[in-house]
Design an enzyme around this catalytic site. Structure first.
Site, PDB file in Angstrom:
ATOM      1  N   ARG A 197      12.553 -16.404 128.251  1.00  0.00           N
ATOM      2  CA  ARG A 197      12.754 -16.448 126.853  1.00  0.00           C
ATOM      3  C   ARG A 197      12.877 -18.049 126.637  1.00  0.00           C
ATOM      4  O   ARG A 197      12.574 -18.468 125.432  1.00  0.00           O
ATOM      5  CB  ARG A 197      14.174 -15.896 126.329  1.00  0.00           C
ATOM      6  CG  ARG A 197      15.471 -16.526 127.286  1.00  0.00           C
ATOM      7  CD  ARG A 197      16.563 -15.579 127.338  1.00  0.00           C
ATOM      8  NE  ARG A 197      17.593 -15.864 128.237  1.00  0.00           N
ATOM      9  CZ  ARG A 197      18.821 -16.156 128.085  1.00  0.00           C
ATOM     10  NH1 ARG A 197      19.246 -16.622 127.095  1.00  0.00           N
ATOM     11  NH2 ARG A 197      19.504 -16.520 129.027  1.00  0.00           N
ATOM     12  N   SER A 237      21.053 -16.416 122.448  1.00  0.00           N
ATOM     13  CA  SER A 237      20.399 -15.270 123.205  1.00  0.00           C
ATOM     14  C   SER A 237      18.884 -15.325 123.440  1.00  0.00           C
ATOM     15  O   SER A 237      18.469 -15.161 124.505  1.00  0.00           O
ATOM     16  CB  SER A 237      20.822 -13.928 123.217  1.00  0.00           C
ATOM     17  OG  SER A 237      21.144 -13.740 121.793  1.00  0.00           O
ATOM     18  N   GLU A 263      18.930  -6.150 111.860  1.00  0.00           N
ATOM     19  CA  GLU A 263      17.836  -6.014 112.665  1.00  0.00           C
ATOM     20  C   GLU A 263      16.718  -5.275 111.776  1.00  0.00           C
ATOM     21  O   GLU A 263      15.600  -5.464 111.950  1.00  0.00           O
ATOM     22  CB  GLU A 263      18.000  -5.108 114.084  1.00  0.00           C
ATOM     23  CG  GLU A 263      18.671  -6.250 114.871  1.00  0.00           C
ATOM     24  CD  GLU A 263      20.328  -6.142 114.828  1.00  0.00           C
ATOM     25  OE1 GLU A 263      20.767  -5.284 113.905  1.00  0.00           O
ATOM     26  OE2 GLU A 263      21.016  -6.481 115.259  1.00  0.00           O
ATOM     27  N   PHE A 293      18.340  -3.675 120.317  1.00  0.00           N
ATOM     28  CA  PHE A 293      18.338  -3.701 118.821  1.00  0.00           C
ATOM     29  C   PHE A 293      16.785  -3.575 118.015  1.00  0.00           C
ATOM     30  O   PHE A 293      16.862  -2.731 117.012  1.00  0.00           O
ATOM     31  CB  PHE A 293      19.340  -4.693 118.306  1.00  0.00           C
ATOM     32  CG  PHE A 293      20.518  -4.521 118.977  1.00  0.00           C
ATOM     33  CD1 PHE A 293      21.393  -3.563 118.983  1.00  0.00           C
ATOM     34  CD2 PHE A 293      20.841  -5.616 119.664  1.00  0.00           C
ATOM     35  CE1 PHE A 293      22.704  -3.551 119.912  1.00  0.00           C
ATOM     36  CE2 PHE A 293      22.291  -6.002 120.155  1.00  0.00           C
ATOM     37  CZ  PHE A 293      22.884  -4.618 120.300  1.00  0.00           C
ATOM     38  N   ARG A 312      16.230 -11.240 130.697  1.00  0.00           N
ATOM     39  CA  ARG A 312      17.392 -12.176 130.290  1.00  0.00           C
ATOM     40  C   ARG A 312      17.371 -13.573 131.380  1.00  0.00           C
ATOM     41  O   ARG A 312      17.327 -14.640 130.835  1.00  0.00           O
ATOM     42  CB  ARG A 312      18.736 -11.924 130.139  1.00  0.00           C
ATOM     43  CG  ARG A 312      19.927 -12.849 129.932  1.00  0.00           C
ATOM     44  CD  ARG A 312      21.295 -12.153 129.526  1.00  0.00           C
ATOM     45  NE  ARG A 312      22.120 -13.054 129.124  1.00  0.00           N
ATOM     46  CZ  ARG A 312      22.131 -13.883 127.805  1.00  0.00           C
ATOM     47  NH1 ARG A 312      21.356 -13.286 127.111  1.00  0.00           N
ATOM     48  NH2 ARG A 312      23.152 -14.618 127.580  1.00  0.00           N
TER      49      ARG A 312
END
Ligand SMILES: Cc1ncc(C[n+]2csc(CCOP(=O)(O)OP(=O)(O)O)c2C)c(N)n1
Lengths: 315, 281
Positions: free
Chosen positions: A7, A34, A55, A80, A164
């Site tokens: 990310r 995040s 979302e 989501f 993540r």
């Protein structure tokens, strides 16, 4: 061990590109932290949009932005983004052919003990059923960089899923040819093929290396693009190696394994073993613990491979 | 329990939740601390429940729509005996049922939540069922303020007033923070009370960290018959631990050893003070 999560690589790459391309926009749904997008938000506030915890709205708004010539990157937790807003993805992005990049972060079981609401292991199945939506899971940080560059040039709806935490590198550098829709052969082999996608590619490669120590020749394919799928590479593997194992951080229903099986069984049937999360809410735990529990490990892949080629017992 | 005892209970719950978050090194500290007084008022005074019969038909229902703040809820349920207190030690560990969101494998949890914006629609369904079946139970739904950005809440708000659900109580933990900063910066909500009123709800604003005010508001429900009630609980995120109060990063900050020690000492001090006051009165 690599310390940079994918990310962060996406953010860094977009930071580089956005300077010269003012149409690149990043959207977040209370997710800039995040998604590691805070640096982008701070550097290019005019190219950043916060929508709050919404979302459906983030995808609809992005479709509107894209319709007006922007290049929106929606960065939101994969669970989501892929499910809460799926109708917007179907109608506003895929059906209307808007140029929206959906970046699902913390996918798979990255959010281990947060439970099924936060796991994203149906996302590939859902996304696969939507015509015209590309689905891509980069294997490591180098591939993530190449992918992000390619996404800026690609015109159309794409769902990208990353995890993540940092993953161990698959590639030594970003000096290799990356093409959306084209699988990468990471290791040549003749007795079976192990196909991984995203962050399971590393596990597939480790398993093949362990098999090599046993004198077994396993091919490894990095199937970063699940749609459009590289059928040619899959059929070549079926014909030339006769056996296939797929490994994914996703439900065994509707993901990489299912996609490979659909191609193989309709064209050149060979035995396939599909490794992934079984049809149940995944057990709580850290990624390594959950993978161990479900046998998404190099040891288990090795065992399955030996069983498939009739060399069981040598482990 | 009298007010003083409830306040002590809330401080004890805070100590416990900090301890399990520290042990697991994961959790949503700020939001759990902010809603502890709301849970204490509901579970120890307001709600009609029986820990020995978690499935009792006429029990009041509680839905934690802001499911990420599960730690305060786990501590309350354990304290009331819905499950053994030792099980708190498994919070977030491999294979546990005490995961980081409400999980209805655990007695006392009605529904699995964690994706925001689900709780109120579920609660509307439960309250509607009570009406249709002529049952006396009430439904309490705790939402976050950041969570208000999800459109599903407003769909449910419409339905709640359309069906005249005066057995439905929505509570907003109005701590004015979400993950990325203040709610008004991330996605402005004000005038929030007017919005709920415009959707046909009876709106009551209280200090959501004041148990006395919370009890008054909860016991007055329904103030207007034929209307669902929205309690705007103005709270402080991180409440009870001075250095965590109103600090956005404490949304999912996990405490180090030193922070835990300081926080527990502060709460211990709060309890001591409350006990002394209690003796004076
Ligand atoms: C549908 C959905 N989107 C995003 C999230 C991730 N998330 C968890 S908590 C949170 C912030 C919640 O803020 P708020 O509602 O104000 O709760 P509080 O401040 O009381 O913790 C977010 C975005 C989620 N759980 N569900």
């Amino acid at each position: 061990m690599n310390k940079i999560p994918n990310r962060q690589v996406i953010c860094d790459t977009l930071l580089d590109l956005a300077r010269d391309d003012r149409d690149i926009m990043v959207l977040a749904s209370d997710s800039r932290g995040s998604a590691a997008m805070a640096p982008f938000a701070n550097t290019f506030p005019e190219q950043f949009v916060e929508v709050g915890i919404a979302e459906q709205n983030i995808v609809g708004m992005s479709a509107g932005l894209a319709h007006s010539g922007k290049k929106p990157f929606v960065t939101s937790p994969a669970c989501f983004l892929s499910m809460r807003s799926i109708e917007q993805v179907k109608v506003d992005v895929a059906y209307s052919r808007t140029n929206v990049k959906l970046i699902g972060i913390s996918g798979g079981i990255s959010y281990g003990a947060l439970g099924m609401s936060h796991h994203s292991v149906q996302d590939i199945a859902v996304a696969r059923a939507i015509p015209g939506l590309a689905i891509i899971l980069p294997a490591d940080r180098h591939e993530t960089k190449k992918l992000t560059e390619a996404l800026v040039k690609y015109n159309g709806g794409v769902y990208v899923r990353i995890g993540r935490n940092p993953v161990e590198d698959v590639y030594e550098s970003d000096d290799y040819s990356f093409e959306i829709g084209k699988a990468v052969t990471l290791k040549k082999g003749t007795e079976l093929t192990i196909i991984g996608t995203g962050e399971t590619v590393r596990i597939a490669l480790d398993a093949a290396n362990a098999l090599a120590d046993e004198g077994v020749s396993a091919r490894v394919l990095n199937m970063h693009t699940i749609k459009p799928l590289d059928k040619e590479a899959i059929l070549m593997a079926a014909r030339e190696t006769g056996r296939i194992i797929t490994v994914e951080e996703h439900s065994i229903h509707g993901g990489l394994g299912a996609a490979v099986a659909e191609v193989v069984v309709q064209n050149h049937p060979v035995p396939i073993k599909i490794l992934g999360i079984p049809d149940e809410p995944a057990i709580a735990g850290k990624t390594a613990e959950v993978f161990e529990h479900y046998g998404i490990t190099q040891q288990n892949i090795k065992q399955i491979a030996l069983d498939m080629i009739g060399k069981a017992g040598t482990v | 329990m009298d007010i003083q005892e409830l306040k002590v209970k809330a401080a004890q719950i805070r100590m416990e939740l900090l301890t399990i978050i520290h042990r697991a090194q994961t959790g949503h500290t700020g939001g759990s601390l902010s809603n502890t007084d709301i849970l204490t008022a509901l579970y120890y005074d307001v709600m009609n429940i029986d820990p020995a019969r978690p499935q009792w038909e006429d029990r009041d229902r509680f839905i934690a729509s802001k499911g990420h703040s599960v730690e305060s809820l786990w501590c309350v349920l354990a304290d009331l005996g819905f499950f053994p207190k030792e099980e708190l030690e498994t919070y977030s560990q491999f294979g546990t049922r005490l995961i980081g969101h409400p999980n209805n494998k655990v007695p006392g949890i009605e529904m699995n939540t964690g994706a925001l914006g689900h709780g109120l629609p579920i609660s509307v369904g439960m309250a509607l069922a009570a009406k249709r079946d002529n049952r006396p139970y009430r439904v309490f739904c705790l939402m976050g303020d950041g969570e208000q950005a999800e459109g599903s809440n407003w769909e449910a708000a419409m339905a709640g007033s359309h069906y005249k659900l005066d057995n439905l109580v929505g509570i907003i933990d109005r701590n004015r923070l979400q993950i990325s900063g203040s709610t008004e910066e991330v996605m402005g909500l004000e005038p929030l009370e007017e919005k709920w009123a415009a959707f046909g709800w009876n709106v009551v604003a209280v200090d959501g960290n004041d148990i006395e005010q919370l009890l008054q508001a909860f016991h007055a429900v329904p103030e207007a018959s034929g209307k669902p009630t929205l309690i705007m609980a103005n709270t402080i995120k991180g409440k009870g631990v001075s250095f965590a109060e109103n600090v956005p990063a404490w949304h999912h900050h996990v405490l180090n050893d030193e922070e835990l020690k300081l926080a527990l000492a502060e709460l211990q001090g709060t309890i001591q003070q409350l006990t002394q006051e209690g003796q004076v009165h």
